[in-house]
Scaffold this motif. Structure first.
Motif, short mmCIF file in Angstrom:
data_model
loop_
_atom_site.label_atom_id
_atom_site.label_comp_id
_atom_site.label_asym_id
_atom_site.label_seq_id
_atom_site.Cartn_x
_atom_site.Cartn_y
_atom_site.Cartn_z
N ALA A 72 -20.54 103.61 53.42
CA ALA A 72 -19.36 103.31 52.61
C ALA A 72 -18.11 103.36 53.48
N GLN A 73 -17.16 102.54 53.11
CA GLN A 73 -15.92 102.51 53.86
C GLN A 73 -15.12 103.77 53.58
N SER A 74 -14.48 104.31 54.61
CA SER A 74 -13.68 105.52 54.40
C SER A 74 -12.55 105.60 55.40
N VAL A 75 -11.53 106.33 55.02
CA VAL A 75 -10.37 106.58 55.88
C VAL A 75 -10.13 108.09 55.86
N THR A 76 -10.00 108.67 57.03
CA THR A 76 -9.82 110.11 57.14
C THR A 76 -8.54 110.45 57.85
N GLN A 77 -7.75 111.30 57.23
CA GLN A 77 -6.59 111.89 57.87
C GLN A 77 -6.89 113.38 57.99
N PRO A 78 -7.24 113.83 59.18
CA PRO A 78 -7.76 115.20 59.32
C PRO A 78 -6.75 116.30 59.00
#
Lengths: 113, 114
Positions: B1-7
């Motif tokens: 699945a597509q995902s975007v992470t801002q840690p």
């Protein structure tokens, strides 16, 4: 040049009622998008309208619906409101051809009690 | 699945210091990449975008971002932060396959110390 406008700024409804939110895109933009920003859930895509038709829909129940008018403005309707529908609802618009560059309005804060 | 992470959920920086916000994405192909800023109670303002070409992009308010394909990253930077930069910053991606839907990271809240 006017940006994306949304009305009302705030809306307070009772559980089970219906809410109607309105959006006017930037002049010349034909696509309108709706996003929900709820506490703890982040920004989630709701709906995309272009040239009066629904083009894409996020993972939301059917009680979230909308439409786009001939002047490209849009309405978001939320039926049978639930407490968890309380959120900031953001509208964005874009040129149809580029689509990806979306400009956002200030949002409507919906509170369900 | 597509995902975007801002840690980083929160970052505190002193006024005048440099700022870097991290963004990583998980997509099959190079997506279209964006950074937005949101002041309290406000909508989102587009800071900059990357579609193709030069991997270092300049945006408004003195911000820049660098696309690194090998690291699937699109980090936002500003050399000298002003108190008015205190806000929440969102990285977002879009792909042709997903139509025009923007997928957002969870956001990074930036606090600026005097």
């Amino acid at each position: 040049e006017a940006g994306v406008t949304q009305s009302p700024t705030h809306l307070i409804k009772t559980r089970g009622q219906q809410a109607t939110l309105r959006c006017s895109p930037i002049s010349g933009h034909t696509s309108v998008y709706w996003y929900q920003q709820a506490l703890g859930l982040g920004l989630q895509f709701l709906l995309w309208y272009d040239e009066g038709e629904e083009r894409n829909r996020g993972n939301f129940p059917p009680r979230f619906s909308g439409r786009q008018f001939p002047n490209y403005s849009s309405e978001l309707n939320v039926n049978a409101l639930e407490l968890e529908d309380s959120a900031l609802y953001l509208c964005a618009s874009s040129l149809a051809l580029t689509g990806r560059e979306q400009y956002f309005g200030p949002g409507t804060r919906l509170t369900v009690t | 699945a597509q995902s975007v992470t801002q840690p980083d959920i929160h970052i505190t920086v002193s006024e005048g210091a440099s700022l870097e916000l991290r963004c990583n994405y998980s997509y099959g192909a190079t997506p279209y990449l964006f950074w937005y800023v949101q002041s309290p109670g406000q909508g989102l303002q587009l800071l900059l975008k990357y579609f193709s070409g030069d991997t270092l992009v300049q945006g408004i308010k003195g911000f820049e971002a660098e696309f690194k394909r090998s690291q699937s990253s699109f980090n936002l930077r500003k050399p000298s932060v002003h108190w008015s930069d205190a806000a929440e910053y969102f990285c977002a991606v879009a792909t042709k396959a997903a139509g025009n839907k923007l997928t957002f990271g969870g956001g990074t809240r930036v606090l600026v110390k005097p």
